[in-house]
Design an enzyme around this catalytic site. Structure first.
Site, PDB file in Angstrom:
ATOM      1  N   GLY A 184       0.825  -1.203   0.000  1.00  0.00           N
ATOM      2  CA  GLY A 184       0.000   0.000   0.000  1.00  0.00           C
ATOM      3  C   GLY A 184       0.856   1.249   0.000  1.00  0.00           C
TER       4      GLY A 184
ATOM      5  CG  LEU B 122       6.402   4.248   1.038  1.00  0.00           C
ATOM      6  CD1 LEU B 122       7.507   5.193   0.587  1.00  0.00           C
ATOM      7  CD2 LEU B 122       6.979   2.886   1.399  1.00  0.00           C
ATOM      8  N   GLY B 123       4.277   4.246   5.154  1.00  0.00           N
ATOM      9  CA  GLY B 123       3.770   4.791   6.413  1.00  0.00           C
ATOM     10  C   GLY B 123       2.751   3.899   7.078  1.00  0.00           C
TER      11      GLY B 123
ATOM     12  CB  VAL C  11      -2.556   1.197   9.760  1.00  0.00           C
ATOM     13  CG1 VAL C  11      -3.721   1.749  10.591  1.00  0.00           C
ATOM     14  CG2 VAL C  11      -3.043   0.022   8.913  1.00  0.00           C
ATOM     15  CB  CYS C  12       0.774   4.616  12.126  1.00  0.00           C
ATOM     16  SG  CYS C  12       1.167   6.020  13.192  1.00  0.00           S
TER      17      CYS C  12
ATOM     18  NE  ARG D  35      -5.557  -2.098  13.411  1.00  0.00           N
ATOM     19  CZ  ARG D  35      -6.076  -1.531  12.334  1.00  0.00           C
ATOM     20  NH1 ARG D  35      -7.203  -0.838  12.418  1.00  0.00           N
ATOM     21  NH2 ARG D  35      -5.482  -1.629  11.167  1.00  0.00           N
TER      22      ARG D  35
ATOM     23  CG  ASP E  96      -0.484  -3.466  15.163  1.00  0.00           C
ATOM     24  OD1 ASP E  96       0.253  -2.934  16.018  1.00  0.00           O
ATOM     25  OD2 ASP E  96      -1.398  -2.852  14.573  1.00  0.00           O
TER      26      ASP E  96
ATOM     27  CB  ALA F 259       2.486   3.705  16.030  1.00  0.00           C
TER      28      ALA F 259
ATOM     29  CG  HIS G 264       6.403  28.914  37.044  1.00  0.00           C
ATOM     30  ND1 HIS G 264       5.325  28.214  37.527  1.00  0.00           N
ATOM     31  CD2 HIS G 264       6.087  30.237  37.165  1.00  0.00           C
ATOM     32  CE1 HIS G 264       4.394  29.062  37.934  1.00  0.00           C
ATOM     33  NE2 HIS G 264       4.845  30.304  37.720  1.00  0.00           N
TER      34      HIS G 264
END
Length: 468
Positions: A41, A43-44, A46-47, A274, A314, A322, A446
């Site tokens: 698919g 590049l990269g 699902v994330c 998933r 996964d 990820a 702060h």
């Protein structure tokens, strides 16, 4: 090998170019390997394309839309605020395109050979890559499988025009008038929140006793309260039974408290988990050992039962995150290089981009007590932090879990705006074996939200300044 097919030789081949695969490829190349990466698919993975990144872009746009309508107390009065959802989608796509283009540039810059197509193993040292027009055999010394996962389709909820998964939700071209979400985990809760902000009437059906089961109830209570204020209806212990597409929407049937009910909506979003993409790779024929639910067994170096084949992300046991995949990717690449790298998840955080944000790392209070550890739980509220007050966002807290004997930090939870950023310091502290005093003595700028880690640590050692 097919007759007439001359195999291409490579040191390491990576299957899948998501946050696990592309990181593995780059690190292996940095360590002197000749690397090929195969992706069917974009590049990269699902994330970058249909997961972490586009969902956060939608959430950000939804927050801005709500803020534009509700900032009167700050003196900002905006009349007739409207939403151009097409522009929202264009913004989301622009973010995705920048990042996926960046991944391609990084791979090429590290001299990684990028191959488009689907891969399956021929044997322990070769695989076949096919696209629509051709096929090619690759011989390799080592392989890293990083094929990710896909949404689970449940019975009687066949994905289609009105029954959608998270990818379908992210690519909607309209804001649903009514949206039913099946599954109240982090994906369902995040997307449900985003569309509620955009104006959808959202109903979440959760089969368990509560939504966001991976987080403590103390953490999820503010999220549920915020959802209800947005008009989100949460139905727990609900069994989704069927979805029937109609001319203009979908009718969902579910059972709750022994009673069967129906609800009509424009779309139903199914987010019940998933499934690992470990099928159709030829792994069974190789004899790779599987764990439960289609996951692959791996050792502490991400090595499968076949010594030169690794698996990450996964498709191996653990949370489908990820950053877990990217971490495992480096371990696998370094193991191939002969280094003694091993996975250690002690400092790995989990976050959820609801309102307020949730973040946790290490032990929760309940987990520590279940293991019989003598602990202290020290909390500091957002309401006592100057930066949170100046942001007009005081809903939340920072909680540290420390051992009573020496104040060693073993866990932390953050609820509130910026929780996803604050948690990294606490993960580092756990990874480094720090105690509460180490954090308390670290000078924090702060006014910042990060000061709350110092304040909670001061409470842990018995000397709180800004809380009793």
């Amino acid at each position: 090998m097919v007759v007439g097919d001359f195999p291409i030789e490579t040191d390491t081949i990576v299957i899948g170019a998501g946050p696990g695969g592309y990181v593995a490829a780059i690190r292996a190349a940095q360590l002197g390997q000749k690397v090929t990466i195969v992706e069917k698919g974009n590049l990269g993975g699902v994330c970058l394309n249909v997961g972490c990144i586009p969902s956060k872009a939608l959430l950000h746009a939804s927050h801005r839309f709500v803020e534009a309508q509700h900032s009167e107390n700050l003196g900002v009065i905006a009349e007739s605020v409207s939403l151009n959802f097409q522009k929202v989608q264009e913004f989301k796509s622009s973010v995705v395109n920048k990042l996926t283009g960046g991944v391609e540039g990084l791979l090429k810059g590290n001299k990684v050979n990028i191959v488009k197509g689907e891969a399956y193993f021929v044997d322990n040292n070769s695989l076949r890559v096919m696209d629509e027009k051709s096929a090619q055999t690759y011989n390799f010394k080592n392989a890293i499988i990083a094929t990710g996962s896909r949404p689970i389709e449940i019975p009687n909820f066949k994905f289609g025009k009105r029954v959608i998964d998270s990818t379908g939700a992210l690519n909607l071209q309209e804001v649903p008038g009514k949206l039913v979400v099946v599954g109240g985990g982090y994906i369902g809760s995040e997307l449900g929140t985003a569309f509620a902000n955009f104006g959808s009437e959202v109903t979440i059906l959760e089969g368990a006793k509560d939504i966001l089961g991976g987080f403590e109830k103390q953490m999820t209570q503010p999220v549920k309260k915020g959802m209800k204020e947005k008009g989100v209806e949460i139905v727990t212990e609900a069994m989704a039974k069927s979805a029937e597409e109609t001319d203009n929407g979908v009718k969902v049937t579910y059972e709750a408290k022994g009673e069967e009910k129906t609800i009509e909506a424009d779309y139903v979003l199914v987010t019940v988990g998933r499934r690992p993409n470990t099928d159709e790779l030829g792994l069974e024929e190789l004899g790779v050992k599987f764990a439960d639910r289609g996951l692959l067994e791996v050792d502490k170096q991400s090595r499968t039962s076949i010594s030169n084949i690794y698996a990450i992300g996964d498709i191996v046991p653990g949370l489908p995150l990820a950053h877990k995949a990217s971490y495992e990717a480096k371990v696998a690449a370094e193991a191939i290089d002969g280094q003694a790298a091993e996975v250690d998840y002690i400092g790995m955080p989990a976050v959820c981009f609801t309102e307020p944000e949730l973040a946790t790392v290490g032990y929760s209070e309940a987990q520590a007590k279940e293991e019989g550890l003598a602990i202290k739980a020290s909390k500091f509220p957002y309401a006592a932090n100057g930066r949170a007050l100046s942001l007009d966002d005081t809903n939340g807290f920072v909680k540290l879990i420390t051992l009573k004997e020496d104040d060693t930090l073993i866990g932390a939870q953050v609820v509130g705006t910026g929780a996803s950023d604050i948690i990294s310091e606490l993960g580092l502290a756990i990874e480094a074996g720090m105690n509460a005093e180490d954090i308390a003595l670290t000078i924090h700028a702060h006014p910042t939200l990060g000061e709350m880690t110092m304040e909670a640590a001061e409470k842990a050692i018995g000397y709180p300044i800004h809380t009793m």
